[in-house]
Scaffold this motif. Structure first.
Motif, mmCIF file in Angstrom:
data_model
loop_
_atom_site.group_PDB
_atom_site.id
_atom_site.type_symbol
_atom_site.label_atom_id
_atom_site.label_comp_id
_atom_site.label_asym_id
_atom_site.label_seq_id
_atom_site.Cartn_x
_atom_site.Cartn_y
_atom_site.Cartn_z
ATOM 1 N N ASP A 37 48.790 58.262 46.797
ATOM 2 C CA ASP A 37 49.352 59.533 47.271
ATOM 3 C C ASP A 37 50.812 59.375 47.694
ATOM 4 O OD1 ASP A 37 46.793 60.497 46.814
ATOM 5 O OD2 ASP A 37 46.143 59.950 48.836
ATOM 6 N N HIS A 39 52.845 57.369 46.127
ATOM 7 C CA HIS A 39 53.580 56.990 44.898
ATOM 8 C C HIS A 39 54.203 55.603 45.017
ATOM 9 C CE1 HIS A 39 54.153 61.624 44.655
ATOM 10 N NE2 HIS A 39 52.931 61.270 44.319
ATOM 11 N N ARG A 68 40.897 60.234 41.027
ATOM 12 C CA ARG A 68 42.293 60.107 40.586
ATOM 13 C C ARG A 68 42.319 59.721 39.109
ATOM 14 N NH1 ARG A 68 41.936 59.840 45.775
ATOM 15 N NH2 ARG A 68 43.848 59.879 47.008
ATOM 16 N N GLN A 102 47.874 59.494 37.762
ATOM 17 C CA GLN A 102 48.336 59.293 39.141
ATOM 18 C C GLN A 102 48.543 57.811 39.429
ATOM 19 O OE1 GLN A 102 44.957 61.827 40.215
ATOM 20 N NE2 GLN A 102 46.237 62.668 41.838
ATOM 21 N N GLY A 133 54.776 58.767 40.834
ATOM 22 C CA GLY A 133 53.437 58.282 40.523
ATOM 23 C C GLY A 133 53.310 56.821 40.915
#
Ligand code: ADP
Ligand code: MG
Length: 189
Positions: A37, A39, A68, A102, A133
């Protein structure tokens, strides 16, 4: 490549007692997936057989279980797919495709020399994913050796600038799990 993907590695199947230098809690914290989350880039560094690919896949499995999107590749396969896309005039589409998951896992940085221009293609992808990402990278080589790995100091420096900015570096100091029954073959550090 399918055999590799089907060879599912899990955190439950990882014997932390075999790698005392590895902080189990650090791995369990990564398995909470906040790094995705945020990145961030997670680097697993260590000698062949120390469990880098196992841990990268295991975290990927946790991410998939948590809903994810994850894409797994090796650096050699990634660079050759980018190079093919470039030849076919579809590099932008390929990079866009590789920006979708992700979590992108890039395994085996440093085992094979990167083809000419490959570092530049990898940089374009890393730059496109930068702060957008998460990635997990594995390597048997230290960061100071990236100029050699990529055959280009300027590209290696630019890559490391992005890949170490929001990064978690996990160094695994221990010996090869593959050679665990052959301790006599493992040189003393
Ligand atoms: P690396 O990618 O660092 O070369 P791998 O992750 O492929 O090493 O590990 C080599 C083999 O040993 C794999 O089959 C892996 O599942 C296994 N392995 C490595 N470390 C451990 C460990 N601590 N506990 C259980 N299996 C391990
Ligand atoms: Mg590996």
């Amino acid at each position: 490549k399918m055999s590799r993907l089907l060879d599912i590695k899990t955190l439950a199947g990882f014997d932390f007692s075999f790698q005392p230098s590895l902080d189990r809690n650090r791995i369990l914290t990564l398995a909470q997936l906040d790094f995705i989350d945020r990145h961030e880039v997670v680097h697993f560094l260590g000698q062949p057989g120390c469990g880098k690919t196992h841990l990268a896949i295991a975290l990927g499995v946790e991410a998939v279980k948590a809903g994810r999107s994850v894409y797994f590749t090796t650096l050699a396969d990634l660079v050759s797919s980018l190079s093919k896309a470039e030849r076919e005039g579809s590099l932008r589409e390929r990079i866009r495709f590789l920006c979708r998951p992700q979590l992108l896992v890039v395994d085996e940085i440093g085992y094979l020399p990167v083809i000419a221009g490959g570092g530049n293609l990898f940089f374009q992808l890393v730059n496109a994913r930068y702060e957008r990402g998460a990635m997990i990278l594995t390597s048997n080589r230290g960061f100071s050796e990236w100029s050699e790995v990529f055959g280009d100091t300027v590209v290696a420096t630019a890559l490391l600038d992005r890949l170490l900015h929001h990064a978690v570096v996990v160094r695994i100091e221990g010996a090869s799990y593959r050679l665990r029954r052959h301790a006599d073959l493992i040189p003393d550090p």
